[in-house]
Design a protein around this motif. Sequence first.
Motif, PDB file in Angstrom:
ATOM      1  N   PHE A  91       0.827  -1.209   0.000  1.00  0.00           N
ATOM      2  CA  PHE A  91       0.000   0.000   0.000  1.00  0.00           C
ATOM      3  C   PHE A  91       0.862   1.260   0.000  1.00  0.00           C
ATOM      4  CE2 PHE A  91      -2.076   3.436   2.362  1.00  0.00           C
ATOM      5  CZ  PHE A  91      -3.242   3.589   1.643  1.00  0.00           C
ATOM      6  N   PHE A  92       1.928   1.260   0.800  1.00  0.00           N
ATOM      7  CA  PHE A  92       2.776   2.440   0.904  1.00  0.00           C
ATOM      8  C   PHE A  92       3.856   2.495  -0.165  1.00  0.00           C
ATOM      9  CE2 PHE A  92       1.169   2.378   5.356  1.00  0.00           C
ATOM     10  CZ  PHE A  92       0.600   3.647   5.346  1.00  0.00           C
ATOM     11  N   GLY A  93       3.900   1.520  -1.051  1.00  0.00           N
ATOM     12  CA  GLY A  93       4.801   1.583  -2.191  1.00  0.00           C
ATOM     13  C   GLY A  93       6.231   1.191  -1.898  1.00  0.00           C
ATOM     14  N   LEU A  94       6.463   0.390  -0.857  1.00  0.00           N
ATOM     15  CA  LEU A  94       7.819  -0.088  -0.612  1.00  0.00           C
ATOM     16  C   LEU A  94       8.234  -1.039  -1.738  1.00  0.00           C
ATOM     17  CD1 LEU A  94       7.148   1.125   2.200  1.00  0.00           C
ATOM     18  CD2 LEU A  94       8.528  -0.727   3.186  1.00  0.00           C
ATOM     19  N   GLU A  95       9.531  -1.142  -1.915  1.00  0.00           N
ATOM     20  CA  GLU A  95      10.024  -1.970  -3.009  1.00  0.00           C
ATOM     21  C   GLU A  95      10.069  -3.451  -2.674  1.00  0.00           C
ATOM     22  OE1 GLU A  95      10.505   1.829  -4.443  1.00  0.00           O
ATOM     23  OE2 GLU A  95      11.172   1.099  -2.478  1.00  0.00           O
ATOM     24  N   ALA A  96      10.315  -3.775  -1.392  1.00  0.00           N
ATOM     25  CA  ALA A  96      10.572  -5.180  -1.085  1.00  0.00           C
ATOM     26  C   ALA A  96      10.284  -5.490   0.376  1.00  0.00           C
ATOM     27  CB  ALA A  96      12.028  -5.531  -1.414  1.00  0.00           C
TER      28      ALA A  96
END
Length: 270
Positions: A127-132
């Motif tokens: 949801f928060f757009g983290l990569e991994a």
Amino acid sequence: MPLPMVPRARTQAESVHGLRAGLAVFERRRDDIVRVAYARAARSEVAELARWAASRHLPCVEMGDADLDRHAESTHHEGLCVVARPRSWMSMQELGDTLVRSRGAAIALDRVRNPYNVGAVLRSAAFFGLEAALLGTPAPHPGLAPTAVRVAEGGAEHLGLARTTDLADTLARLRTRGVRVVGTDGHATANAFGLAFGRPAVLVMGNEREGLGERVRAQCDTVVAIPGGGAVGSLNVAVAAGVLMSELCRIAPRAERMIEAEKAEKRRRD
């Protein structure tokens, strides 16, 4: 010295149940799908998936609820079960490359075992757009539990996933590449709110009962706490992870500007 990452071998099929989780497999890695089963109630929502499976001559069967329960080995399938080839896991090199190239962020879990917590963390990270996401647990290291994948509501397909049997060593190697490691502890003195996290970064959440392991804590550039003033002294690990990821993403642009300003000032003095 060999890296402590788990090999990337893909040997067994993976059963993904849950409507959003199964549709995310179709969206993100449809060529891995080997068969599909769904309930009549989900017919309209899986129509595109069913048409695609038919065009590929893959088994795709509408089942009654009881049969689908047995097929999914769960009553929490939400009307869809997708059997797919096992997901790929990132190597440590690929994880580091991704974070450095994108100046991105990842969430790391230190022996977090409850699949509901793992799934909720993955959902928030996506949801928060983290990569991994980096999963750390002693050997033998399992894959993601089907419950975790379902609770992630598709998030497991939108993140790069890595796993390690020696999280402390893996974090140390990431730090040599300029990745900032931020640990969490309810008793830490540093306030998570307003912290200039910096990027690339890894946010590390500890075990539900024991918190961060000593070796993992030693690899953290800083350890932060979420301040609270209520009668309960701590948050559930998945809730805490969501709060911290929100703060990391909120503060990142300002932190980046501060870091660039510091670099410019250093160049000016030099």
